[in-house]
Write an enzyme that holds these catalytic residues in place. Structure first.
Site, mmCIF file in Angstrom:
data_model
loop_
_atom_site.group_PDB
_atom_site.id
_atom_site.type_symbol
_atom_site.label_atom_id
_atom_site.label_comp_id
_atom_site.label_asym_id
_atom_site.label_seq_id
_atom_site.Cartn_x
_atom_site.Cartn_y
_atom_site.Cartn_z
ATOM 1 C CG LEU A 41 -2.003 -1.043 1.291
ATOM 2 C CD1 LEU A 41 -2.757 -0.964 2.629
ATOM 3 C CD2 LEU A 41 -2.987 -0.875 0.135
ATOM 4 N N GLY A 42 0.408 2.295 -0.670
ATOM 5 C CA GLY A 42 1.152 3.565 -0.657
ATOM 6 C C GLY A 42 1.793 3.922 -1.984
ATOM 7 N N GLY A 43 1.869 2.944 -2.907
ATOM 8 C CA GLY A 43 2.352 3.243 -4.252
ATOM 9 C C GLY A 43 3.827 3.598 -4.308
ATOM 10 N N GLY A 117 -5.555 -5.651 -10.534
ATOM 11 C CA GLY A 117 -6.897 -5.271 -10.960
ATOM 12 C C GLY A 117 -6.986 -5.101 -12.477
ATOM 13 N N GLY A 183 19.960 12.321 -16.773
ATOM 14 C CA GLY A 183 18.691 13.025 -16.541
ATOM 15 C C GLY A 183 18.822 13.935 -15.329
ATOM 16 C CD GLU A 206 18.550 17.307 -18.881
ATOM 17 O OE1 GLU A 206 18.241 16.603 -17.917
ATOM 18 O OE2 GLU A 206 17.865 17.390 -19.924
ATOM 19 N N GLY A 274 12.762 10.072 -16.824
ATOM 20 C CA GLY A 274 11.309 10.217 -16.893
ATOM 21 C C GLY A 274 10.587 8.897 -16.675
ATOM 22 C CG ASP A 316 2.614 9.592 -11.522
ATOM 23 O OD1 ASP A 316 2.294 10.713 -11.082
ATOM 24 O OD2 ASP A 316 3.676 9.020 -11.228
ATOM 25 C CG HIS A 449 13.420 39.390 13.209
ATOM 26 N ND1 HIS A 449 14.139 39.365 12.034
ATOM 27 C CD2 HIS A 449 14.314 39.702 14.191
ATOM 28 C CE1 HIS A 449 15.408 39.675 12.291
ATOM 29 N NE2 HIS A 449 15.538 39.889 13.587
HETATM 30 P P1 FAD Z 1 1.692 5.470 -7.819
HETATM 31 O O1 FAD Z 1 2.254 6.067 -6.602
HETATM 32 O O2 FAD Z 1 2.628 5.093 -8.924
HETATM 33 O O3 FAD Z 1 0.872 4.198 -7.353
HETATM 34 C C1 FAD Z 1 0.262 3.346 -8.252
HETATM 35 C C2 FAD Z 1 0.000 2.028 -7.564
HETATM 36 O O4 FAD Z 1 -0.815 1.239 -8.406
HETATM 37 C C3 FAD Z 1 1.243 1.215 -7.294
HETATM 38 O O5 FAD Z 1 1.306 0.859 -5.933
HETATM 39 C C4 FAD Z 1 1.093 -0.013 -8.184
HETATM 40 O O6 FAD Z 1 1.623 -1.182 -7.583
HETATM 41 C C5 FAD Z 1 -0.405 -0.109 -8.305
HETATM 42 N N1 FAD Z 1 -0.868 -0.790 -9.510
HETATM 43 C C6 FAD Z 1 -0.511 -0.549 -10.801
HETATM 44 N N2 FAD Z 1 -1.197 -1.340 -11.627
HETATM 45 C C7 FAD Z 1 -2.002 -2.113 -10.855
HETATM 46 C C8 FAD Z 1 -2.961 -3.111 -11.124
HETATM 47 N N3 FAD Z 1 -3.255 -3.495 -12.380
HETATM 48 N N4 FAD Z 1 -3.595 -3.690 -10.084
HETATM 49 C C9 FAD Z 1 -3.332 -3.326 -8.808
HETATM 50 N N5 FAD Z 1 -2.437 -2.366 -8.491
HETATM 51 C C10 FAD Z 1 -1.794 -1.770 -9.509
HETATM 52 N N6 FAD Z 1 6.395 13.357 -6.223
HETATM 53 C C11 FAD Z 1 6.255 14.400 -5.386
HETATM 54 O O7 FAD Z 1 5.223 15.070 -5.415
HETATM 55 N N7 FAD Z 1 7.237 14.723 -4.488
HETATM 56 C C12 FAD Z 1 8.404 14.028 -4.427
HETATM 57 O O8 FAD Z 1 9.281 14.350 -3.623
HETATM 58 C C13 FAD Z 1 8.587 12.937 -5.293
HETATM 59 N N8 FAD Z 1 9.716 12.200 -5.260
HETATM 60 C C14 FAD Z 1 9.839 11.129 -6.084
HETATM 61 C C15 FAD Z 1 11.019 10.393 -6.046
HETATM 62 C C16 FAD Z 1 11.174 9.308 -6.877
HETATM 63 C C17 FAD Z 1 12.449 8.498 -6.823
HETATM 64 C C18 FAD Z 1 10.136 8.934 -7.766
HETATM 65 C C19 FAD Z 1 10.282 7.730 -8.667
HETATM 66 C C20 FAD Z 1 8.970 9.672 -7.827
HETATM 67 C C21 FAD Z 1 8.824 10.772 -6.982
HETATM 68 N N9 FAD Z 1 7.643 11.538 -7.017
HETATM 69 C C22 FAD Z 1 7.528 12.620 -6.186
HETATM 70 C C23 FAD Z 1 6.530 11.222 -7.917
HETATM 71 C C24 FAD Z 1 5.430 10.478 -7.130
HETATM 72 O O9 FAD Z 1 5.966 9.334 -6.539
HETATM 73 C C25 FAD Z 1 4.281 10.120 -8.078
HETATM 74 O O10 FAD Z 1 3.851 11.272 -8.754
HETATM 75 C C26 FAD Z 1 3.138 9.518 -7.293
HETATM 76 O O11 FAD Z 1 3.522 8.359 -6.609
HETATM 77 C C27 FAD Z 1 1.974 9.189 -8.227
HETATM 78 O O12 FAD Z 1 0.930 8.679 -7.487
HETATM 79 P P2 FAD Z 1 -0.169 7.723 -8.148
HETATM 80 O O13 FAD Z 1 -1.165 7.487 -7.067
HETATM 81 O O14 FAD Z 1 -0.618 8.276 -9.426
HETATM 82 O O15 FAD Z 1 0.587 6.377 -8.500
#
Ligand code: FAD
Length: 470
Positions: A41-43, A117, A183, A206, A274, A316, A449
């Protein structure tokens, strides 16, 4: 589960900052909500993105501060620096937060469905568990929040051994002797900072003509200067033509805009060029969900609706900017709208952009170049941190606050901060712009301040041509 238990008002696929926030908001609005997640959980954000990088950057900042410990009266003998403990600490932070999402789900009555899913069409979602077992759920509304993954260049194939993605870079116990970061966006620059602090010789490559190319030109230039002072090599307008992995490391063939070539041999490479949306295997074709021509993101409208009734996309996977706070805001707007409870939309013109390296960089609104390109009548003020008492007391005077104001109404068109706590301070400008404040109003609000926040007021005054401490 009974047939009834397999029926939800809202099923969300993906539990990142888009999905889990949308799930909690849905539950708050009285819906029966399920969130499908194939991993933790938490992505990306909590597990392999925002949080662990910020933990490592805190450690990197500590290492750098220790280098000037004598000025604080602290002398270390035989001090050593190693990445391993910092890496473990970063995992603890990530684990604590992903467990936190589980607690929040329980507290709000959100059902967590572990598995992959997939849309089956007509309000049905299939979830495939780790053992291949499948279950079908019914949902009035389905939100796709499946996020993104690192882009893999054909001439620089990520293997997580010698050529890392950001995920590989997060799981190292030792810093390599040398590292090429390909990058120079936020992710690349943050890792360059971390690995340089832990002793790697870092080269940043870059393709565009400056680091942090989305930021104001002056911010990019200030960061490049700062990195060079720390002996981080910056190669802009340079592309990787080919790479070759050997026992010793990786050989990169580079070419700059004038055609000059260089062979760079390093122990490890980080590819930070990217990300691409996770749209495969989701049944989008079956359901008839349309993608954008550019980038292949899921096409959505201002309420995050796709072209298929009852199917939404956020975060995203629904397009740039790929930022956690944008994903969460979209989640809330989407769910409130589908529940008939909200009329708001996401203000895409007021999304803060942050890089948490040293120096920190943060911005909101237009850059000076954009204001010029739009032919606006504007004024720019810049306040250097060296004029701020708190920054001097902390020994952190690198950088500035730059404010761009519209000359006629004194609207805050844009703000750009390089330096201490830039990523916290930018929120003042975000709120100011949200409330449609003038630059004068920002300045009139009394700041304590001595604080860095006084720099915000001075930046506002600078844009009016009357900063006090410069
Ligand atoms: P995600 O966080 O990508 O989560 C998507 C989830 O869906 C995942 O857990 C995945 O396992 C799950 N999933 C995918 N397909 C399926 C499926 N078919 N069935 C079930 N589950 C599935 N953003 C910031 O704002 N600040 C920061 O400081 C920052 N730092 C970052 C540093 C790094 C190294 C990286 C890589 C990214 C960073 N980001 C940052 C970007 C940020 O992590 C993303 O923009 C954000 O996580 C997007 O959230 P989301 O909910 O769209 O998807």
């Amino acid at each position: 589960m009974t047939g009834d238990e397999r029926s939800f008002d809202l099923v969300i696929i993906g539990s990142g900052p888009g999905g889990y926030v949308a799930a909690i908001r849905g539950a708050q609005l009285g819906m029966r909500v399920a969130c499908v997640e194939r991993e933790k959980l938490g992505g990306v954000c909590l597990n392999i993105g925002c949080i662990p990088t910020k933990a490592l950057l805190t450690s990197a900042s500590f290492v750098q501060e220790m280098r000037r410990s004598e000025s604080h009266g602290v002398v270390f003998e035989n001090a050593t620096v190693s990445l391993g403990p910092a890496q473990e600490r970063s995992r603890k932070a990530a684990d604590q937060l992903n467990r936190g999402v589980g607690h929040l789900f329980k507290k709000n009555g959100v059902s967590h469905l572990q598995g992959i899913g997939r849309l089956l069409g007509e309000g049905k979602v299939e979830v495939e568990g780790a053992g291949g077992e499948k279950a079908v759920y019914r949902a009035d509304h389905v939100v796709i929040a499946t996020g993104s993954r690192p882009r893999d260049l054909p001439m620089l194939k990520i293997d997580e051994g010698k050529i890392w993605s950001s995920t590989g870079a997060l799981f190292q116990k030792e810093a390599p002797k040398s590292l090429a970061v390909v990058g120079a966006g936020a992710v690349g620059m943050e890792f360059a900072d971390i690995y340089s602090a832990y002793g790697s010789e870092v080269h940043v490559i870059e393709m565009l003509d400056r680091v942090l190319p989305l930021e104001d030109k002056e911010s990019s230039a200030a960061v490049a200067r700062s990195y060079k002072k720390r002996k981080i090599r910056i190669l802009t307008s340079t592309t990787v033509q080919a790479s070759e992995v050997s026992d010793a490391g990786v050989k990169l063939n580079l070419k700059d805009k004038d055609g000059k070539e260089e062979v760079l041999e390093v122990e490890r490479v980080l590819s930070a060029v990217g990300r691409v949306p996770n749209t495969e295997g989701l049944g989008l074709d079956t359901a008839g969900v349309r993608l954008t021509e550019r980038g292949g993101f899921i096409q959505v409208d201002r309420y995050l609706r796709t072209n298929v009734e009852g199917v939404y996309a956020i975060g995203d996977v629904a397009g740039p900017p790929l930022l956690a706070h944008k994903a969460s805001h979209e989640g809330i707007v989407c769910v409130e709208h589908l529940a008939g409870e909200g009329h708001g939309t996401v203000d895409y013109s007021n999304i803060p952009n942050c890089t948490y390296a040293h120096p920190e960089v943060a911005s909101v609104g237009l850059t000076e170049e954009q204001a010029e390109a739009e032919g606006l009548d504007f004024e720019v003020g810049k306040f250097p941190w060296v004029g701020n008492g708190r920054a001097v007391a902390s020994g952190d005077t690198e950088g500035f606050i730059k404010v761009i104001r519209d000359r006629r109404y004194s609207e805050i068109l844009g703000a750009h901060i390089v330096g201490p706590h830039a990523t916290e301070l930018i929120a003042e400008f975000v709120i100011g712009r949200h409330l449609e404040s003038t630059v004068e109003e920002l300045e009139k609000a009394m700041h304590p301040h001595p604080t860095l926040s006084e720099g915000v007021a001075e930046g506002a005054l600078a844009a009016l041509g009357r900063a006090i401490h410069v």
